[in-house]
Design an enzyme around this catalytic site. Structure first.
Site, PDB file in Angstrom:
ATOM      1  N   LYS A   1       6.908 -29.975  12.285  1.00  0.00           N
ATOM      2  CA  LYS A   1       7.715 -29.056  11.364  1.00  0.00           C
ATOM      3  C   LYS A   1       7.061 -27.767  10.956  1.00  0.00           C
ATOM      4  CE  LYS A   1       7.702 -29.936   6.808  1.00  0.00           C
ATOM      5  NZ  LYS A   1       7.227 -28.900   5.752  1.00  0.00           N
ATOM      6  N   ASN A   2       5.614 -27.764  10.578  1.00  0.00           N
ATOM      7  CA  ASN A   2       4.886 -26.814  10.110  1.00  0.00           C
ATOM      8  C   ASN A   2       4.501 -25.918  11.138  1.00  0.00           C
ATOM      9  OD1 ASN A   2       5.488 -27.542   7.506  1.00  0.00           O
ATOM     10  ND2 ASN A   2       3.266 -28.470   7.225  1.00  0.00           N
TER      11      ASN A   2
ATOM     12  N   ARG B   1       9.772 -22.627   0.693  1.00  0.00           N
ATOM     13  CA  ARG B   1       8.894 -21.572   0.575  1.00  0.00           C
ATOM     14  C   ARG B   1       8.637 -20.867   1.899  1.00  0.00           C
ATOM     15  NH1 ARG B   1       5.477 -21.067  -3.176  1.00  0.00           N
ATOM     16  NH2 ARG B   1       3.934 -20.568  -1.619  1.00  0.00           N
TER      17      ARG B   1
ATOM     18  N   CYS C   1       7.083 -24.967  -7.194  1.00  0.00           N
ATOM     19  CA  CYS C   1       7.595 -26.057  -6.326  1.00  0.00           C
ATOM     20  C   CYS C   1       6.705 -27.302  -6.815  1.00  0.00           C
ATOM     21  CB  CYS C   1       7.180 -25.888  -4.896  1.00  0.00           C
ATOM     22  SG  CYS C   1       5.682 -26.397  -4.277  1.00  0.00           S
TER      23      CYS C   1
ATOM     24  N   ARG D   1       1.483 -22.579  -6.479  1.00  0.00           N
ATOM     25  CA  ARG D   1       1.629 -21.984  -5.030  1.00  0.00           C
ATOM     26  C   ARG D   1       2.085 -20.376  -5.184  1.00  0.00           C
ATOM     27  NH1 ARG D   1       4.682 -25.867  -0.801  1.00  0.00           N
ATOM     28  NH2 ARG D   1       3.189 -25.129   0.656  1.00  0.00           N
ATOM     29  N   PRO D   2       1.152 -19.560  -5.452  1.00  0.00           N
ATOM     30  CA  PRO D   2       1.372 -18.354  -5.593  1.00  0.00           C
ATOM     31  C   PRO D   2       1.571 -17.654  -4.082  1.00  0.00           C
ATOM     32  CG  PRO D   2      -0.987 -18.726  -6.007  1.00  0.00           C
ATOM     33  CD  PRO D   2      -0.156 -19.938  -5.997  1.00  0.00           C
ATOM     34  N   VAL D   3       1.929 -16.331  -3.825  1.00  0.00           N
ATOM     35  CA  VAL D   3       2.089 -15.734  -2.673  1.00  0.00           C
ATOM     36  C   VAL D   3       0.913 -14.433  -2.825  1.00  0.00           C
ATOM     37  CG1 VAL D   3       3.952 -16.626  -1.790  1.00  0.00           C
ATOM     38  CG2 VAL D   3       4.205 -14.613  -3.631  1.00  0.00           C
ATOM     39  N   ASP D   4       0.104 -14.492  -3.882  1.00  0.00           N
ATOM     40  CA  ASP D   4      -0.442 -13.119  -4.039  1.00  0.00           C
ATOM     41  C   ASP D   4      -1.568 -12.563  -2.620  1.00  0.00           C
ATOM     42  OD1 ASP D   4      -1.918 -15.582  -4.571  1.00  0.00           O
ATOM     43  OD2 ASP D   4      -3.560 -14.650  -5.434  1.00  0.00           O
ATOM     44  N   LEU D   5      -1.947 -13.719  -1.968  1.00  0.00           N
ATOM     45  CA  LEU D   5      -2.955 -13.473  -0.935  1.00  0.00           C
ATOM     46  C   LEU D   5      -1.869 -13.212   0.229  1.00  0.00           C
ATOM     47  CD1 LEU D   5      -5.256 -16.478  -0.969  1.00  0.00           C
ATOM     48  CD2 LEU D   5      -5.524 -14.233  -1.867  1.00  0.00           C
TER      49      LEU D   5
ATOM     50  N   ASP E   1      -1.733 -32.877   3.353  1.00  0.00           N
ATOM     51  CA  ASP E   1      -0.316 -33.379   3.762  1.00  0.00           C
ATOM     52  C   ASP E   1      -0.584 -35.142   4.199  1.00  0.00           C
ATOM     53  OD1 ASP E   1       0.669 -30.967   3.110  1.00  0.00           O
ATOM     54  OD2 ASP E   1       1.147 -30.542   5.175  1.00  0.00           O
TER      55      ASP E   1
ATOM     56  N   ILE F   1      -6.915 -29.035  -2.344  1.00  0.00           N
ATOM     57  CA  ILE F   1      -5.863 -27.775  -1.904  1.00  0.00           C
ATOM     58  C   ILE F   1      -4.907 -27.458  -3.004  1.00  0.00           C
ATOM     59  CG2 ILE F   1      -4.492 -26.927  -0.029  1.00  0.00           C
ATOM     60  CD1 ILE F   1      -7.320 -27.663   0.841  1.00  0.00           C
TER      61      ILE F   1
ATOM     62  N   ARG G   1      13.627 -33.957   5.106  1.00  0.00           N
ATOM     63  CA  ARG G   1      13.106 -32.254   5.122  1.00  0.00           C
ATOM     64  C   ARG G   1      11.960 -32.413   6.228  1.00  0.00           C
ATOM     65  NH1 ARG G   1      11.372 -29.068  -0.123  1.00  0.00           N
ATOM     66  NH2 ARG G   1      11.316 -27.602   1.625  1.00  0.00           N
TER      67      ARG G   1
HETATM   68  C1  EPZ Z   1       1.213 -24.679   4.528  1.00  0.00           C
HETATM   69  O1  EPZ Z   1       1.610 -24.333   3.011  1.00  0.00           O
HETATM   70  C2  EPZ Z   1       2.021 -26.053   4.666  1.00  0.00           C
HETATM   71  N1  EPZ Z   1       3.480 -25.577   4.806  1.00  0.00           N
HETATM   72  C3  EPZ Z   1       1.805 -27.321   3.741  1.00  0.00           C
HETATM   73  O2  EPZ Z   1       2.594 -28.220   4.116  1.00  0.00           O
HETATM   74  C4  EPZ Z   1       0.486 -27.552   3.706  1.00  0.00           C
HETATM   75  O3  EPZ Z   1       0.133 -28.539   2.481  1.00  0.00           O
HETATM   76  C5  EPZ Z   1      -0.462 -26.342   3.352  1.00  0.00           C
HETATM   77  O4  EPZ Z   1      -0.277 -25.275   4.293  1.00  0.00           O
HETATM   78  C6  EPZ Z   1      -2.067 -26.452   3.307  1.00  0.00           C
HETATM   79  O5  EPZ Z   1      -2.326 -27.117   4.683  1.00  0.00           O
HETATM   80  C7  EPZ Z   1       3.993 -25.081   5.701  1.00  0.00           C
HETATM   81  O6  EPZ Z   1       3.298 -24.990   6.938  1.00  0.00           O
HETATM   82  C8  EPZ Z   1       5.226 -24.686   5.971  1.00  0.00           C
HETATM   83  P1  EPZ Z   1      -1.607 -22.346   1.991  1.00  0.00           P
HETATM   84  P2  EPZ Z   1       1.080 -22.832   2.556  1.00  0.00           P
HETATM   85  O7  EPZ Z   1      -1.235 -21.137   1.738  1.00  0.00           O
HETATM   86  O8  EPZ Z   1       0.818 -22.062   3.709  1.00  0.00           O
HETATM   87  C9  EPZ Z   1      -3.184 -21.086  -2.273  1.00  0.00           C
HETATM   88  C10 EPZ Z   1       4.262 -30.054   3.565  1.00  0.00           C
HETATM   89  O9  EPZ Z   1       4.124 -31.118   2.868  1.00  0.00           O
HETATM   90  N2  EPZ Z   1      -2.700 -19.839  -2.327  1.00  0.00           N
HETATM   91  O10 EPZ Z   1      -2.509 -22.968   2.855  1.00  0.00           O
HETATM   92  O11 EPZ Z   1       2.048 -22.424   1.671  1.00  0.00           O
HETATM   93  C11 EPZ Z   1      -2.111 -22.292  -2.744  1.00  0.00           C
HETATM   94  O12 EPZ Z   1      -1.724 -22.287  -3.949  1.00  0.00           O
HETATM   95  C12 EPZ Z   1       3.575 -28.790   3.249  1.00  0.00           C
HETATM   96  O13 EPZ Z   1       4.466 -29.933   4.905  1.00  0.00           O
HETATM   97  C13 EPZ Z   1      -2.883 -18.935  -3.147  1.00  0.00           C
HETATM   98  O14 EPZ Z   1      -3.501 -19.120  -4.114  1.00  0.00           O
HETATM   99  O15 EPZ Z   1      -0.304 -23.340   2.013  1.00  0.00           O
HETATM  100  C14 EPZ Z   1      -2.913 -23.424  -2.006  1.00  0.00           C
HETATM  101  O16 EPZ Z   1      -4.047 -23.917  -3.321  1.00  0.00           O
HETATM  102  C15 EPZ Z   1       3.445 -28.745   1.489  1.00  0.00           C
HETATM  103  N3  EPZ Z   1      -2.135 -17.621  -2.890  1.00  0.00           N
HETATM  104  C16 EPZ Z   1      -3.929 -22.889  -0.942  1.00  0.00           C
HETATM  105  O17 EPZ Z   1      -4.055 -21.502  -1.365  1.00  0.00           O
HETATM  106  C17 EPZ Z   1      -1.472 -17.529  -1.802  1.00  0.00           C
HETATM  107  O18 EPZ Z   1      -1.027 -16.207  -1.636  1.00  0.00           O
HETATM  108  C18 EPZ Z   1      -3.457 -23.127   0.270  1.00  0.00           C
HETATM  109  O19 EPZ Z   1      -2.109 -22.765   0.532  1.00  0.00           O
HETATM  110  C19 EPZ Z   1      -1.245 -18.554  -1.008  1.00  0.00           C
HETATM  111  C20 EPZ Z   1      -2.021 -19.496  -1.113  1.00  0.00           C
END
Ligand code: EPZ
Length: 429
Positions: free
Chosen positions: A22-23, A102, A126, A131-135, A316, A338, A408
């Protein structure tokens, strides 16, 4: 609302085919926005999240076609889809669509790179944390985008297209790396991504983009270098196997006992989790085109685990591993690094008789001799499946409510487990 009904206690024996990830499929589908030609994706799982993203892409004007079944295919053989973004009519991703998933926020990168503008709703909170998007925004700004937040939307523009730059992530982010890759692939000049995510799904996206004409080196390492090109073309790409589905069924066998071959998957996608499983006492061997898991007789050893970005132990699989540890001999410590709120399964596992104490980001699990079935409620995708695993190993009946979370991310879950001897049914209502 559908429920899953499990009568626990049966060991699992047989073969489980693993679906496409999926991911990986989600960012690959989003990459279709980067070209006017057709992107054909093979081995796409039949999941609610895939259907949601198809609707979201459809709203932008992407044509979506499912290729008909071929002789020998079953309902569980992944589907082949063709996505064509030759006529993108809308660069806005509205709240009601983005809030369902997301990952759809990631459309910001291809829209911006190809059309110079994107207006994408902030995804909001969520179940597993803020789960911010700042980065992700920082990455787009590093490529020269002008970004404003207006009325809950991220409004991004470029005057003369994106331009290459240096993107240094302060923490590893999978979504941030996907977005940076897609933006940089169509930017003018060279981009260097430092502290990039090394997850196999990032490598899969990079490989697909390379087939589409992108120039990318270093995917799978912390430093990725992208030489931007002016246009990409169509391609055909097979989605890699789902390592989380693989690890989930491996943990189910380690918990119930039995002997199961997981087909169409690869051990190198989840070495850290398989190593941990072997330490708990399961026998893990690689076989051609898959992995064989056995646990017969011997008890489950308690093992400590800390989640980490790839190649570490995946967040995960944390909930599923916790389910396994509830029946271990002794105490295990599970640290979640994480996401800050990914322990909602703890209370539900407790309803089955598990003994778990939380101290901040640490769960301390005292193994018990047996779990006993009970009605439980799913809260997110991976938490839900941890309850399925625990229910399979518990005595008596377990009923899992809010099954839409499972739909999902787990294709044909009841059928796959049922064929290996699990007493599991979906009750429709
Ligand atoms: C991906 O989410 C996966 N989703 C998640 O799987 C998975 O848990 C996660 O990566 C970590 O491996 C998909 O691929 C669709 P991140 P993603 O950005 O990309 C923080 C599942 O169950 N962060 O690697 O959203 C964030 O809050 C899902 O299938 C910021 O601070 O995760 C987290 O603490 C759930 N600012 C860390 O980074 C940002 O702008 C890692 O998140 C972005 C992220």
């Amino acid at each position: 609302m559908d429920r899953i009904h499990i009568t626990g206690g049966a060991p699992l024996n047989g073969v489980i085919p693993i679906s496409g990830a999926k991911n990986a499929a989600l960012p690959l589908m989003i990459a279709s926005l980067m070209t006017g030609e057709t992107l054909e994706l093979v081995n796409v799982p039949r999941l609610a999240d895939i259907a949601s993203l198809s609707r979201i892409l459809g709203n932008h004007g992407v044509d979506h076609m499912v290729v008909g079944k071929r002789p020998g295919q079953t309902t569980e053989t992944g589907q082949t889809i063709r996505l064509t973004a030759s006529n993108v009519i809308d660069t806005t991703a509205p709240y009601d669509l983005v809030s369902t998933m997301r990952a759809s926020f990631w459309v910001i990168a291809p829209l911006l790179a190809r059309f110079g503008e994107a207006k994408v709703s902030l995804p909001g909170g969520c179940a597993i944390g803020t789960r911010p998007v700042d980065l992700l925004i920082m990455a787009m700004e590093a490529l020269g985008a002008q970004i404003e937040i207006d009325g809950g939307y991220v409004v991004a523009r470029t005057r003369n297209g994106l331009r290459g730059g240096e993107i240094r992530f302060p923490k590893v982010t999978v979504g941030g790396t996907h977005v940076a890759l897609m933006g940089a692939a169509l930017a003018h000049g060279t981009t260097v991504i430092e502290n990039a995510a090394r997850e196999p799904e990032v490598v899969d996206l990079a490989e697909c983009l390379i087939k589409m004409g992108a120039r990318i080196e270093g995917a799978g390492t912390p430093r990725i270098v992208i030489e931007g090109v002016s246009r990409l073309h169509g391609a055909r790409h097979e989605v890699l196997p789902d390592r989380i589905e693989t690890g989930t069924y491996a943990m189910a066998v380690a918990m119930t006992g039995g002997d199961v071959t997981l087909e169409n998957t690869r051990a190198d996608l989840l070495h850290s989790a398989l190593d941990v499983l072997a330490t708990t006492g399961a026998e893990v061997t690689t076989v051609p085109d898959g992995i064989r898991i056995r646990r017969n007789g011997a008890g489950i050893a308690a093992v400590d685990v800390t989640t980490d970005p790839f190649p570490g132990f995946p967040t995960d699989l944390q909930a599923q591993f916790m389910a396994l540890m509830t029946l271990a001999k002794g105490r295990s410590h599970i640290r979640e690094t994480i996401f800050e709120n990914r322990f909602m399964h703890v209370q539900e596992l407790a309803r089955l008789g598990a003994k778990i104490r939380l101290e901040g980001d640490l769960a301390i699990v005292e193994g018990v001799h047996r779990l006993k079935g009970a009605p439980v409620m799913a809260t997110d995708l991976r938490a839900s499946v941890s309850l399925v695993i625990a229910g399979l190993a518990a005595e008596g009946e377990t009923q899992i409510n809010r099954v839409y979370h499972l739909d999902r991310g787990f294709e044909a879950l009841e059928a796959k487990l049922g064929r290996c001897g699990a007493q599991i049914q979906r009750v429709r209502s």
